[in-house]
Design a protein around this motif. Structure first.
Motif, PDB file in Angstrom:
ATOM      1  N   CYS A  61      -5.060   9.383  -5.654  1.00 44.49           N
ATOM      2  CA  CYS A  61      -4.852   8.931  -6.895  1.00 44.49           C
ATOM      3  C   CYS A  61      -6.048   9.493  -7.901  1.00 44.49           C
ATOM      4  CB  CYS A  61      -5.072   7.430  -6.895  1.00 44.49           C
ATOM      5  SG  CYS A  61      -6.313   6.803  -5.847  1.00 44.49           S
ATOM      6  N   GLU A  70       0.934  12.281 -13.851  1.00 43.73           N
ATOM      7  CA  GLU A  70       0.268  12.416 -12.445  1.00 43.73           C
ATOM      8  C   GLU A  70       1.240  13.169 -11.604  1.00 43.73           C
ATOM      9  OE1 GLU A  70       0.422   9.002  -9.997  1.00 43.73           O
ATOM     10  OE2 GLU A  70      -1.709   9.718  -9.404  1.00 43.73           O
ATOM     11  N   LEU A 130      -3.605   1.798  -9.639  1.00 37.51           N
ATOM     12  CA  LEU A 130      -2.572   2.529  -9.830  1.00 37.51           C
ATOM     13  C   LEU A 130      -2.901   4.117  -9.782  1.00 37.51           C
ATOM     14  CD1 LEU A 130      -0.918   0.255 -12.376  1.00 37.51           C
ATOM     15  CD2 LEU A 130      -0.583   0.160  -9.818  1.00 37.51           C
ATOM     16  N   GLY A 131      -2.159   5.015 -10.527  1.00 34.60           N
ATOM     17  CA  GLY A 131      -2.225   6.249 -10.462  1.00 34.60           C
ATOM     18  C   GLY A 131      -3.536   7.013 -11.352  1.00 34.60           C
ATOM     19  N   LYS A 161       2.321  -4.909   3.811  1.00 32.06           N
ATOM     20  CA  LYS A 161       3.642  -4.118   3.401  1.00 32.06           C
ATOM     21  C   LYS A 161       3.223  -2.458   3.048  1.00 32.06           C
ATOM     22  CE  LYS A 161       6.760  -2.258   1.445  1.00 32.06           C
ATOM     23  NZ  LYS A 161       6.902  -0.565   1.875  1.00 32.06           N
ATOM     24  N   THR A 166      -1.469  -1.289  -4.414  1.00 34.75           N
ATOM     25  CA  THR A 166      -1.778   0.103  -4.581  1.00 34.75           C
ATOM     26  C   THR A 166      -0.600   1.025  -4.595  1.00 34.75           C
ATOM     27  OG1 THR A 166      -4.353  -0.151  -3.663  1.00 34.75           O
ATOM     28  CG2 THR A 166      -3.480   2.293  -4.079  1.00 34.75           C
ATOM     29  N   GLY A 167      -0.501   1.752  -5.760  1.00 36.93           N
ATOM     30  CA  GLY A 167       0.710   2.474  -5.824  1.00 36.93           C
ATOM     31  C   GLY A 167       0.804   2.991  -7.032  1.00 36.93           C
ATOM     32  N   SER A 168       2.166   3.299  -7.402  1.00 38.52           N
ATOM     33  CA  SER A 168       2.213   4.052  -8.745  1.00 38.52           C
ATOM     34  C   SER A 168       2.387   3.011  -9.936  1.00 38.52           C
ATOM     35  CB  SER A 168       3.663   4.840  -8.810  1.00 38.52           C
ATOM     36  OG  SER A 168       4.745   3.978  -8.486  1.00 38.52           O
ATOM     37  N   THR A 202       5.870   1.290 -10.265  1.00 39.72           N
ATOM     38  CA  THR A 202       6.223   0.153  -9.204  1.00 39.72           C
ATOM     39  C   THR A 202       5.018  -1.020  -9.543  1.00 39.72           C
ATOM     40  OG1 THR A 202       6.363   1.794  -7.605  1.00 39.72           O
ATOM     41  CG2 THR A 202       6.109  -0.504  -6.844  1.00 39.72           C
ATOM     42  N   GLU A 218       6.757   2.906   3.028  1.00 38.60           N
ATOM     43  CA  GLU A 218       7.939   3.636   3.949  1.00 38.60           C
ATOM     44  C   GLU A 218       7.838   5.058   4.301  1.00 38.60           C
ATOM     45  OE1 GLU A 218       8.193   2.362   1.123  1.00 38.60           O
ATOM     46  OE2 GLU A 218       9.854   3.093  -0.220  1.00 38.60           O
ATOM     47  N   PHE A 234     -13.891   0.284  -6.420  1.00 36.56           N
ATOM     48  CA  PHE A 234     -12.913   1.541  -6.487  1.00 36.56           C
ATOM     49  C   PHE A 234     -11.917   0.877  -7.498  1.00 36.56           C
ATOM     50  CE2 PHE A 234      -9.673   4.308  -5.917  1.00 36.56           C
ATOM     51  CZ  PHE A 234     -10.242   5.646  -5.502  1.00 36.56           C
ATOM     52  N   THR A 273       0.771  -1.330  -0.032  1.00 41.72           N
ATOM     53  CA  THR A 273      -0.123  -0.047  -0.018  1.00 41.72           C
ATOM     54  C   THR A 273       0.738   1.370   0.012  1.00 41.72           C
ATOM     55  OG1 THR A 273      -0.241  -0.189   2.563  1.00 41.72           O
ATOM     56  CG2 THR A 273      -2.174  -1.171   1.227  1.00 41.72           C
ATOM     57  N   PRO A 274       0.405   2.409  -0.303  1.00 39.26           N
ATOM     58  CA  PRO A 274       1.022   3.617  -0.404  1.00 39.26           C
ATOM     59  C   PRO A 274       0.851   4.488   0.478  1.00 39.26           C
ATOM     60  CG  PRO A 274      -1.128   3.848  -1.517  1.00 39.26           C
ATOM     61  CD  PRO A 274      -1.098   2.542  -0.848  1.00 39.26           C
ATOM     62  N   TRP A 275       1.290   5.628   0.746  1.00 33.11           N
ATOM     63  CA  TRP A 275       1.397   6.591   1.745  1.00 33.11           C
ATOM     64  C   TRP A 275       0.313   7.570   1.818  1.00 33.11           C
ATOM     65  CZ3 TRP A 275       1.727  11.237  -0.423  1.00 33.11           C
ATOM     66  CH2 TRP A 275       2.192  11.335  -1.791  1.00 33.11           C
TER      67      TRP A 275
HETATM   68  P1  NAD Z   1       4.822   3.654  -4.867  1.00 28.27           P
HETATM   69  O1  NAD Z   1       4.582   2.665  -6.071  1.00 28.27           O
HETATM   70  O2  NAD Z   1       6.116   4.457  -4.751  1.00 28.27           O
HETATM   71  O3  NAD Z   1       4.774   2.726  -3.616  1.00 28.27           O
HETATM   72  C1  NAD Z   1       3.502   1.855  -3.286  1.00 28.27           C
HETATM   73  C2  NAD Z   1       4.254   0.694  -2.394  1.00 28.27           C
HETATM   74  O4  NAD Z   1       4.862  -0.134  -3.019  1.00 28.27           O
HETATM   75  C3  NAD Z   1       4.828   1.073  -1.137  1.00 28.27           C
HETATM   76  O5  NAD Z   1       4.619   0.463  -0.104  1.00 28.27           O
HETATM   77  C4  NAD Z   1       6.397   0.782  -1.655  1.00 28.27           C
HETATM   78  O6  NAD Z   1       7.371   0.569  -0.611  1.00 28.27           O
HETATM   79  C5  NAD Z   1       5.867  -0.394  -2.677  1.00 28.27           C
HETATM   80  N1  NAD Z   1       7.289  -0.756  -3.413  1.00 28.27           N
HETATM   81  C6  NAD Z   1       8.098   0.010  -4.012  1.00 28.27           C
HETATM   82  N2  NAD Z   1       8.898  -0.661  -4.691  1.00 28.27           N
HETATM   83  C7  NAD Z   1       8.532  -1.784  -4.880  1.00 28.27           C
HETATM   84  C8  NAD Z   1       8.887  -3.345  -5.446  1.00 28.27           C
HETATM   85  N3  NAD Z   1       9.838  -3.166  -6.259  1.00 28.27           N
HETATM   86  N4  NAD Z   1       8.204  -4.310  -5.194  1.00 28.27           N
HETATM   87  C9  NAD Z   1       6.959  -4.231  -4.502  1.00 28.27           C
HETATM   88  N5  NAD Z   1       6.675  -3.180  -3.712  1.00 28.27           N
HETATM   89  C10 NAD Z   1       7.488  -2.060  -3.805  1.00 28.27           C
HETATM   90  O7  NAD Z   1       3.732   4.446  -4.759  1.00 28.27           O
HETATM   91  P2  NAD Z   1       3.544   5.783  -3.690  1.00 28.27           P
HETATM   92  O8  NAD Z   1       4.386   6.943  -3.988  1.00 28.27           O
HETATM   93  O9  NAD Z   1       3.532   5.161  -2.089  1.00 28.27           O
HETATM   94  O10 NAD Z   1       1.912   6.221  -3.826  1.00 28.27           O
HETATM   95  C11 NAD Z   1       1.394   6.939  -4.650  1.00 28.27           C
HETATM   96  C12 NAD Z   1       0.797   6.522  -5.997  1.00 28.27           C
HETATM   97  O11 NAD Z   1      -0.119   5.436  -5.382  1.00 28.27           O
HETATM   98  C13 NAD Z   1       0.284   7.305  -7.045  1.00 28.27           C
HETATM   99  O12 NAD Z   1       0.673   6.910  -8.205  1.00 28.27           O
HETATM  100  C14 NAD Z   1      -1.321   7.119  -6.560  1.00 28.27           C
HETATM  101  O13 NAD Z   1      -1.895   7.509  -7.586  1.00 28.27           O
HETATM  102  C15 NAD Z   1      -1.502   5.616  -6.309  1.00 28.27           C
HETATM  103  N6  NAD Z   1      -2.515   5.490  -5.451  1.00 28.27           N
HETATM  104  C16 NAD Z   1      -3.393   4.703  -6.170  1.00 28.27           C
HETATM  105  C17 NAD Z   1      -4.724   4.455  -5.477  1.00 28.27           C
HETATM  106  C18 NAD Z   1      -5.808   3.663  -6.208  1.00 28.27           C
HETATM  107  O14 NAD Z   1      -6.660   3.216  -5.623  1.00 28.27           O
HETATM  108  N7  NAD Z   1      -5.817   3.551  -7.524  1.00 28.27           N
HETATM  109  C19 NAD Z   1      -5.175   4.925  -4.378  1.00 28.27           C
HETATM  110  C20 NAD Z   1      -3.746   5.513  -3.550  1.00 28.27           C
HETATM  111  C21 NAD Z   1      -2.675   5.956  -4.232  1.00 28.27           C
END
Ligand code: NAD
Length: 504
Positions: A295, A394, A261-262, A185, A237-239, A242, A188, A460, A159-161
């Motif tokens: 996001c 984004e 994702l984003g 997880k 959930t994240g970028s 990633t 950070e 969602f 998950t993201p921050w």
């Molecule tokens: P990020 O991709 O940098 O990190 C997300 C998670 O992935 C963190 O826990 C990170 O430690 C982990 N990670 C990083 N490298 C990894 C790897 N190689 N293998 C596995 N895990 C790894 O994203 P972020 O900066 O924490 O969050 C922002 C992003 O999240 C934005 O793009 C945003 O749009 C997206 N987001 C999407 C939603 C949704 O529901 N669609 C919701 C919230 C945020």
């Protein structure tokens, strides 16, 4: 001045129902983005800790106290977690704000959503008992069939921050409701409240190993989880960058993934709106809430030419009125960006836009009254064309870019002119037009005459580069279930496909 008196808890990894020091004993500092001060630290897991947590999760599934529970029994744990979150709401809200810079008001609202989400999935866990075994009528005398819904197994939740505990909850609550054993997880950049969820699980007596929480860096803790042979699924959930790495790692084992994702979501505003100020406020909220680190942020304003000038004038007046301060201050409506790296990234987007020929209509700088902290003024950018970075990428900060349109067709083309497909918003009084846009928008979420409200009952997620699969709603539970079809031959006669040797 910010008033708080909440110590930052010093925790270890939460594995097998206990606090456990990481094998490599490494810790990561926690930086308050409002002050740039180090306010604590948290444990950094590595592949060795992932192995230990996966084993604990597998044991939990094999034990009756978790693996053989009914949905009704699991619902009791989920409701107890919800109650504890509410009991500790004011303290957790302060911790969330200190950790990620979210305004205290938004942190408190997130915690209400966290509790509501655990309650919602408690209801679905109870309902699951009735759907666990569903007979299927084949209209045949010789076969009897049914479908079983079972927990998928051990799931990795990354998950993201931006909504630290809430994003975790969107995955933890349905995974536990389904009866899976989970390894969370968190990011950070904001881990404090997710570790407190570990303490809450311990206090409510959640069976050991049902939920394990591994804080740490993405490549060191997230990557080994994604590629672990005994993890049955990854919900991420994240970028987008990633997400692609997670999917590549999981693909080597044909491990299923869901990716949230984003986005680069549009808000389309027509000149038939009744009230300019109402539309202006949704536009602000859609892009500047949570300092734009959302996001689904509707960060592309697509405004009908006939009202563009009047709309932008009002938008600036409203934007000037936003209180930017330490997130713990009363009435703060815009806190800092989460980290120094993200702050630099947002500032770079703004300077690149300027260099590409766009106009910074408002903002674009650090607020003058805040000398420390990762603050960015809410920023409005005009003279944007569709080949500019600011239109396409984004930002994940309080930065709105603006384009005008004349016709409906032009508006829809601009709205869909993105590789992402998470959310879209339309502001118009014309119901027929809203319906046409609902169909035409290429996204998983549509807002009509609003932007951002999110409810745990609704699925969602997005399409295109915004990922696939859904959190929340019933789909948010189904993704943690294995569907098993069971077919029984109920006839006394031989199958008679082959010739029986006794008849030779
Ligand atoms: P990020 O991709 O940098 O990190 C997300 C998670 O992935 C963190 O826990 C990170 O430690 C982990 N990670 C990083 N490298 C990894 C790897 N190689 N293998 C596995 N895990 C790894 O994203 P972020 O900066 O924490 O969050 C922002 C992003 O999240 C934005 O793009 C945003 O749009 C997206 N987001 C999407 C939603 C949704 O529901 N669609 C919701 C919230 C945020």
């Amino acid at each position: 001045m910010a008033i708080h008196n909440v110590p930052i808890p010093s925790r270890q990894l939460y594995i097998d129902g206990e606090w456990r020091e990481p094998v490599k004993k490494k810790r990561i500092p926690i930086i308050n983005p409002a002050t740039e001060d180090i306010i604590g630290d948290f444990p950094a897991a590595t592949a060795e800790d992932v192995d230990i947590a996966v084993e604990a999760a597998r044991r939990a599934l094999a034990r009756d106290d978790w693996g053989s529970t009914t949905g009704e029994q699991r619902a009791k744990y989920l409701r107890a977690i919800a109650a504890k979150v509410l009991e500790r709401k004011s303290e957790l809200a302060i911790l969330e704000s200190l950790d990620c810079g979210k305004t205290l008001f938004e942190s408190a609202a997130d915690l209400d959503d966290v509790a509501a989400c655990f309650e919602y999935y408690a209801d679905l866990a109870e309902a699951l008992d009735l759907k666990r075994k569903t007979p299927v009528d084949l209209h045949l005398d010789s076969f009897k069939s049914y479908v079983l819904r079972e927990p998928l197994g051990v799931v990795g939740l990354i998950t993201p921050w931006n909504y630290p505990l809430l994003m975790a909850t969107w995955k933890v609550a349905p995974a536990l409701a389904a009866g899976c054993a989970a390894i969370l997880k968190p990011s950070e950049l904001a881990s404090i409240t997710c570790l407190e969820l570990g303490e809450i699980c311990r206090e409510v007596g959640l069976p050991p190993g049902a939920l394990n929480i591994l804080t740490g860096l993405g490549p060191e803790a997230g990557a080994p989880l994604s590629s672990h042979p005994h993890v049955d699924k990854i919900s991420f959930t994240g970028s987008a960058a990633t997400g692609a790495k997670v999917m590549t790692a999981a693909a080597q084992l044909v491990k299923p993934v869901t990716l949230e994702l984003g986005g680069k979501s549009p808000i389309v505003v027509f000149d038939d709106i009744d009230n300019l100020d109402i539309a202006v406020e949704w536009t602000l909220f859609g892009c500047f809430a949570n300092a734009g680190q959302v996001c689904t942020a509707t960060s592309r304003l697509i405004i009908q030419e006939s009202i563009a000038s009047a709309f932008l004038d009002r938008l600036i007046l409203w934007t000037k009125n936003i209180k930017i301060s330490d997130p713990l201050e009363e009435d703060c409506k815009l806190g800092p960006i989460v980290s120094s790296a993200q702050y630099e990234k947002v500032m770079k987007f703004i300077s690149n836009a300027k260099n590409e020929g766009a106009t910074i209509l408002y903002g674009g700088e650090r607020p003058q009254h805040l000398k420390k902290g990762y603050y960015v003024q809410p920023t409005i950018i005009t003279d944007v064309n569709t080949s500019m970075e600011i239109w396409k990428e984004e930002v994940f900060g309080p930065v709105l870019c603006v384009r005008t349109f004349k016709t409906e067709q032009e508006a829809i083309e601009l709205a869909n002119d993105t590789e992402y497909g998470l959310a879209s918003a339309i502001m118009s009084k014309d119901a027929g037009r809203c319906e046409r846009f609902t169909k035409a928008f290429q996204t998983g979420i549509i807002w009509i005459n609003c932007s951002q409200p999110s409810f745990c009952q609704l699925p969602f997620g997005g399409k295109k580069r915004s990922g696939f699969g859904r959190d929340l709603g019933e789909m948010g539970l189904e993704k943690y279930l294995n569907i098993k079809q069971v077919t029984e031959y109920t006839c006394d006669d031989a199958w008679a496909f082959y010739k029986s040797p006794s008849k030779n």
